[in-house]
Design a protein around this motif. Structure first.
Motif, PDB file in Angstrom:
ATOM      1  N   ILE A  12      28.281 -43.600  -4.267  1.00  0.00           N
ATOM      2  CA  ILE A  12      28.187 -45.085  -4.205  1.00  0.00           C
ATOM      3  C   ILE A  12      27.599 -45.394  -5.613  1.00  0.00           C
ATOM      4  O   ILE A  12      28.228 -46.328  -6.475  1.00  0.00           O
ATOM      5  CB  ILE A  12      26.581 -45.532  -3.435  1.00  0.00           C
ATOM      6  N   GLU A  13      26.863 -44.564  -6.464  1.00  0.00           N
ATOM      7  CA  GLU A  13      26.605 -44.847  -7.835  1.00  0.00           C
ATOM      8  C   GLU A  13      25.900 -43.684  -8.371  1.00  0.00           C
ATOM      9  O   GLU A  13      25.300 -42.774  -7.630  1.00  0.00           O
ATOM     10  CB  GLU A  13      25.746 -46.028  -8.221  1.00  0.00           C
ATOM     11  N   PHE A  14      25.960 -43.628  -9.710  1.00  0.00           N
ATOM     12  CA  PHE A  14      25.061 -42.403 -10.428  1.00  0.00           C
ATOM     13  C   PHE A  14      24.472 -43.036 -11.662  1.00  0.00           C
ATOM     14  O   PHE A  14      25.031 -44.083 -12.284  1.00  0.00           O
ATOM     15  CB  PHE A  14      25.941 -41.234 -10.609  1.00  0.00           C
ATOM     16  N   ASN A  15      23.326 -42.508 -11.830  1.00  0.00           N
ATOM     17  CA  ASN A  15      22.632 -42.783 -13.198  1.00  0.00           C
ATOM     18  C   ASN A  15      22.254 -41.588 -14.149  1.00  0.00           C
ATOM     19  O   ASN A  15      21.772 -40.510 -13.392  1.00  0.00           O
ATOM     20  CB  ASN A  15      21.496 -43.702 -12.876  1.00  0.00           C
ATOM     21  N   VAL A  16      22.252 -41.802 -15.396  1.00  0.00           N
ATOM     22  CA  VAL A  16      21.895 -40.608 -16.199  1.00  0.00           C
ATOM     23  C   VAL A  16      20.574 -41.148 -17.005  1.00  0.00           C
ATOM     24  O   VAL A  16      20.655 -41.991 -17.597  1.00  0.00           O
ATOM     25  CB  VAL A  16      22.929 -40.196 -17.149  1.00  0.00           C
ATOM     26  N   VAL A  17      19.598 -40.298 -16.955  1.00  0.00           N
ATOM     27  CA  VAL A  17      18.409 -40.495 -17.451  1.00  0.00           C
ATOM     28  C   VAL A  17      18.161 -39.909 -18.446  1.00  0.00           C
ATOM     29  O   VAL A  17      18.367 -38.568 -18.530  1.00  0.00           O
ATOM     30  CB  VAL A  17      17.137 -40.485 -16.242  1.00  0.00           C
ATOM     31  N   SER A  44      32.875 -34.690 -12.104  1.00  0.00           N
ATOM     32  CA  SER A  44      32.480 -33.633 -11.315  1.00  0.00           C
ATOM     33  C   SER A  44      31.603 -33.797  -9.970  1.00  0.00           C
ATOM     34  O   SER A  44      32.160 -33.124  -8.822  1.00  0.00           O
ATOM     35  CB  SER A  44      31.417 -32.808 -11.953  1.00  0.00           C
ATOM     36  N   THR A  45      31.038 -34.872  -9.647  1.00  0.00           N
ATOM     37  CA  THR A  45      30.546 -35.367  -8.334  1.00  0.00           C
ATOM     38  C   THR A  45      31.981 -35.858  -7.688  1.00  0.00           C
ATOM     39  O   THR A  45      31.899 -35.327  -6.112  1.00  0.00           O
ATOM     40  CB  THR A  45      29.877 -36.618  -8.774  1.00  0.00           C
ATOM     41  N   ASN A  46      32.790 -36.639  -7.908  1.00  0.00           N
ATOM     42  CA  ASN A  46      33.870 -36.744  -7.048  1.00  0.00           C
ATOM     43  C   ASN A  46      34.724 -35.622  -6.504  1.00  0.00           C
ATOM     44  O   ASN A  46      35.222 -35.470  -5.471  1.00  0.00           O
ATOM     45  CB  ASN A  46      34.886 -37.656  -7.837  1.00  0.00           C
ATOM     46  N   GLU A  47      34.860 -34.655  -7.476  1.00  0.00           N
ATOM     47  CA  GLU A  47      35.639 -33.393  -7.053  1.00  0.00           C
ATOM     48  C   GLU A  47      34.678 -32.577  -6.161  1.00  0.00           C
ATOM     49  O   GLU A  47      35.373 -32.118  -5.055  1.00  0.00           O
ATOM     50  CB  GLU A  47      35.968 -32.716  -8.436  1.00  0.00           C
ATOM     51  N   ALA A  62      29.141 -41.252 -23.450  1.00  0.00           N
ATOM     52  CA  ALA A  62      30.354 -41.503 -22.790  1.00  0.00           C
ATOM     53  C   ALA A  62      30.872 -40.454 -21.957  1.00  0.00           C
ATOM     54  O   ALA A  62      31.459 -40.239 -20.788  1.00  0.00           O
ATOM     55  CB  ALA A  62      31.347 -42.377 -23.431  1.00  0.00           C
ATOM     56  N   GLN A  63      31.303 -39.390 -22.776  1.00  0.00           N
ATOM     57  CA  GLN A  63      31.604 -38.043 -22.466  1.00  0.00           C
ATOM     58  C   GLN A  63      31.093 -37.277 -21.420  1.00  0.00           C
ATOM     59  O   GLN A  63      31.482 -36.767 -20.278  1.00  0.00           O
ATOM     60  CB  GLN A  63      32.017 -36.927 -23.526  1.00  0.00           C
ATOM     61  N   PHE A  64      29.597 -37.283 -21.397  1.00  0.00           N
ATOM     62  CA  PHE A  64      28.620 -36.730 -20.544  1.00  0.00           C
ATOM     63  C   PHE A  64      28.951 -37.465 -19.162  1.00  0.00           C
ATOM     64  O   PHE A  64      29.040 -37.022 -18.173  1.00  0.00           O
ATOM     65  CB  PHE A  64      27.305 -36.659 -20.921  1.00  0.00           C
ATOM     66  N   VAL A 102      27.962 -25.651 -16.679  1.00  0.00           N
ATOM     67  CA  VAL A 102      29.149 -25.066 -17.203  1.00  0.00           C
ATOM     68  C   VAL A 102      29.861 -25.773 -18.106  1.00  0.00           C
ATOM     69  O   VAL A 102      30.605 -25.558 -19.154  1.00  0.00           O
ATOM     70  CB  VAL A 102      30.131 -24.345 -16.113  1.00  0.00           C
ATOM     71  N   GLU A 103      30.233 -27.058 -17.811  1.00  0.00           N
ATOM     72  CA  GLU A 103      31.219 -28.067 -18.510  1.00  0.00           C
ATOM     73  C   GLU A 103      30.624 -28.885 -19.643  1.00  0.00           C
ATOM     74  O   GLU A 103      31.384 -29.078 -20.540  1.00  0.00           O
ATOM     75  CB  GLU A 103      31.645 -29.231 -17.408  1.00  0.00           C
TER      76      GLU A 103
END
Length: 489
Positions: free
Chosen positions: A373-378, A357-360, A348-350, A428-429
């Motif tokens: 639009i969307e993002f997915n973490v694999v 980060s993407t929005n910034e 959840a944190q990641f 970095v984050e």
């Protein structure tokens, strides 16, 4: 309130009368004149009304005063006694035993036995509830799963084992443990067999990943909250039983902790997912142990114990021993739950960091035409079944491998170093080395002014200027940052 009727053996009439009068309890004495065979052994029938929580202490006083075990003691429920004297008796016992509003141990014993159906009924209902639960999980239907819980007969065995321990009833304890073991094993086998048939026919789309079904995923990725559900079910079950209330709703709650995990374990076995089966099996075992532990502790807190002194000592010893064993087993299995809980928190944190980060980055002027639009973490991790790179996010011993971001753009303009910047920022984050993949989807702009563009804010909310409607066709082929030297554009 309760009405107690006692068939007083010959020579014990004075004992009963003196005890009731000393307790200031109104009673009705009827001489035994039936003339039936064996009636000469009894001198009279004594009937008296008492508050519910007064049954056990009054009967214990009668036995301590000399009433033998040959006396027939019948306890029946009554709606009300409107006499002034009974109201006084009720107020007295309510003041003396306000913390102990419970039924007697004899009633508790009978209630626990009645909750456990006969063997044939138990087996039929267990198989039926398991079939319904399996179908509900595969259909991803919470309503069907709830229906399976209603008919599950597991509340009786789950509570009677603890009652047998507290009251030193070995036969009741053994039957409760046996029915729990048989019920859980039968539920898993039934679910596995039915799921295998469903898969082979097939009644579900071939190649479907059952770990992605929400109702199944919730049972193969348990965390500590699941443990508290089971503990609460055991406490609620005993309080419901000891108060003389209906245990139907509590039975549903106990079935919540047992039936769906058993069905999920069977489904995972049928689909060749050993790790998912292990996760569901651990959840099922933890829930069984937690229900028994909380029920046992609650019975001890309520003060249930045998009347005889020697049996009290044996019951106390058995309760402490079994509670300790249950606690140790739960603690060991909780390590597994803790790993899943930790993984879920980290995921959840990641994912929150990815979104932020993407929005910034998208708020920068160079990317003012792009919209998230969307993002997915694999996630990558261990695969104990078929070779697979992607595992559910809640599977432990995994870590993020690839981030797939889909953005909308109104033109074919290239955006330099978008993937590289996002990849560097995430490194970095979060300290995670992940591959970033950017997918572009052509969009139309809805608006009257040409300068109204859609720009996401850093917190993920969209601005009020314009709206993108994404098409379903991406016009740039998805490529990873690794394939393009860190940039897709």
């Amino acid at each position: 309130m309760r009405v107690v009727e006692i068939s007083v053996p010959v020579g014990e009439r004075a004992v009963v009368v003196d005890t009731l009068e000393a307790a200031d309890i109104d009673y009705y004495l009827t001489p035994e004149t039936s003339g039936r065979s064996g009636a000469d052994d009894y001198a009279a029938i004594v009937t008296f009304p008492v508050p519910r929580n007064a049954v056990e202490p009054v009967i214990d006083e009668l036995h301590d005063a000399g009433l033998s075990d040959d006396a027939h003691v019948i306890i029946s429920n009554a709606e009300a006694d409107l006499s002034r004297r009974f109201k006084q008796l009720l107020n007295r016992y309510s003041a003396e035993m306000s913390w102990q509003i419970r039924i007697s141990r004899a009633e508790l014993r009978i209630q626990a036995r009645e909750l456990s159906p006969g063997n044939k009924t138990f087996l039929v209902l267990t198989v039926t509830s398991s079939l319904v639960a399996t179908a509900g999980l595969l259909l991803d239907s919470a309503a069907v799963v709830v229906g399976a819980m209603v008919i599950a007969p597991l509340v009786g065995p789950a509570l009677s084992a603890s009652v047998g321990t507290a009251l030193d009833e070995p036969a009741m304890f053994r039957r409760g443990v046996r029915l729990q073991f048989v019920g859980v094993a039968l539920a898993v086998l039934t679910a596995g067999g039915f799921a295998l048939v469903v898969r082979l026919i097939p009644l579900v789309p071939p190649g479907r990943d059952i770990t992605r079904i929400a109702e199944v995923s919730a049972r193969i990725s348990p965390d500590f909250l699941s443990l508290f559900i089971a503990l609460g079910a055991g406490v609620a079950g005993i309080f419901s039983l000891s108060s003389g209330a209906s245990a139907t709703l509590v039975g549903v709650m106990i079935a919540v902790a047992l039936v769906p995990p058993a069905a999920a374990a069977g489904i995972a076995v049928a689909w060749g997912e050993p790790f998912a089966a292990l996760s569901a099996g651990v959840l099922l075992l933890v829930n069984v142990l937690a229900i028994n532990l909380s029920a046992l502790v609650t019975l001890r807190y309520l003060g249930y114990q045998p009347r005889a002194g020697t049996k009290r000592e044996h019951s106390r010893s058995q309760t402490l021993t079994r509670a300790a064993v249950l606690l140790v087993l739960i603690s060991v299995l909780s390590v597994f739950l803790g790993g899943i809980t930790l993984a879920s928190v980290q995921d959840a944190q990641f994912e929150r960091t990815v979104r932020t980060s993407t929005n910034e980055i998208l708020t920068q002027p160079v990317y003012d035409q792009l919209a998230l639009i969307e993002f997915n973490v694999v996630y990558g991790g261990p695969s104990f079944a078929l070779p697979r790179d992607v595992r559910p996010a809640a599977v432990p011993a995994h870590e993020p491998r690839r981030v797939v971001v889909t953005v909308g753009t109104p033109s074919e303009r290239r955006y330099p170093r978008f993937a590289d910047r996002l990849q560097t920022r995430l490194r970095v984050e979060t300290g995670q080395e992940v591959t970033v993949e950017i997918r572009y989807t052509e969009t139309d702009i809805v608006g009257t002014a040409p300068d109204r563009v859609h720009r996401p804010t850093p917190d993920g909310r969209n601005s009020q200027y314009g709206l993108y409607i994404p098409w379903q066709r991406p016009f740039f082929s998805p490529r990873s940052a690794a394939d393009t030297g860190g940039s897709l554009v």
